[in-house]
Design a protein around this motif. Structure first.
Motif, PDB file in Angstrom:
ATOM      1  N   SER A   1       8.030 -57.567 -25.469  1.00 22.35           N
ATOM      2  CA  SER A   1       8.456 -56.387 -24.712  1.00 22.35           C
ATOM      3  C   SER A   1       7.499 -56.093 -23.546  1.00 22.35           C
TER       4      SER A   1
ATOM      5  N   LEU B   1       4.852 -65.715 -25.410  1.00 16.82           N
ATOM      6  CA  LEU B   1       5.641 -64.511 -25.750  1.00 16.82           C
ATOM      7  C   LEU B   1       6.991 -64.888 -26.388  1.00 16.82           C
TER       8      LEU B   1
ATOM      9  N   ASP C   1       3.541 -59.991 -27.636  1.00 13.59           N
ATOM     10  CA  ASP C   1       4.549 -58.920 -27.589  1.00 13.59           C
ATOM     11  C   ASP C   1       5.528 -59.174 -26.431  1.00 13.59           C
TER      12      ASP C   1
ATOM     13  N   TYR D   1      -1.729 -59.103 -24.809  1.00 13.29           N
ATOM     14  CA  TYR D   1      -0.496 -58.497 -25.343  1.00 13.29           C
ATOM     15  C   TYR D   1      -0.043 -59.126 -26.662  1.00 13.29           C
ATOM     16  N   GLN D   2      -0.865 -60.023 -27.187  1.00 12.08           N
ATOM     17  CA  GLN D   2      -0.671 -60.601 -28.524  1.00 12.08           C
ATOM     18  C   GLN D   2       0.782 -60.977 -28.848  1.00 12.08           C
TER      19      GLN D   2
END
Ligand code: FES
Length: 174
Positions: free
Chosen positions: A42, A70, A40, A37-38
């Motif tokens: 959200s 994150l 992210d 999810y690099q």
């Protein structure tokens, strides 16, 4: 040292090595999930769901990693992890067993099913077996009252179940 003690010591060492390997593999998988999810923020809930699915619970170290990568405060993550029932902050067994004790299931023998399952597994509702095979829980209604009493094992519903069948279902998991 007696041969039996030596053997026990060797077995302990093998077990320790195995546990270290398992923990390392789990860590690697957790890293992979987070990295997907690099950073992210959200995607936080999705990340937690995937770790939960992979690991069957959310260890503190995993939450700390998620927090760091994150950039979400750890207490916010812990709040989410305790709020949603889908997450567990304690280790869970390989098989999840739920016994419905809602009114309809209760009057149709739910408590008898629970008694038998507790006896077979050697644990009480809310506990996990020491071999980490089963986690047992009670629920209040599964929305299929006509099938009562209902037992769910790993998502599979067993309706109108009697104690001997419940025992058979558990045996078939082993
Ligand atoms: S009371 Fe058990 S399914 Fe509704």
């Amino acid at each position: 040292m007696f041969p039996s003690e030596l053997r026990e010591q060797e077995e302990d060492q093998v077990k320790e090595k195995k546990e270290v390997k398992t923990a390392a593999a789990a860590n690697g998988k957790i890293d992979k999930i987070i990295d997907k999810y690099q950073g992210d923020a959200s995607a936080l809930i999705q990340v937690l769901l995937e770790i939960q699915r992979e690991n069957r619970w959310l260890p503190k170290e995993a939450l700390e990693k998620v927090s760091k990568k994150l950039e979400v405060p750890l207490n916010q993550i812990q709040h989410i992890a305790t709020f949603y029932k889908a997450f567990s902050l304690v280790p869970r067994g390989r098989h999840e067993v739920q016994i419905c004790l809602g009114t309809a299931c209760h009057v149709r023998g739910g408590p008898r099913i629970l008694d038998r399952v507790e006896e077979v597994l050697g644990i009480q509702a809310g506990q996990t077996t020491t071999d980490m095979e089963f986690t047992l829980e009670t629920v209040n209604c599964l929305g299929c009252c006509a099938l009562g009493p209902v037992m769910v094992v790993d998502g599979k519903y067993h309706g109108k179940i009697v104690p001997t069948e419940a025992e058979e279902v558990l045996k078939s998991c082993k």
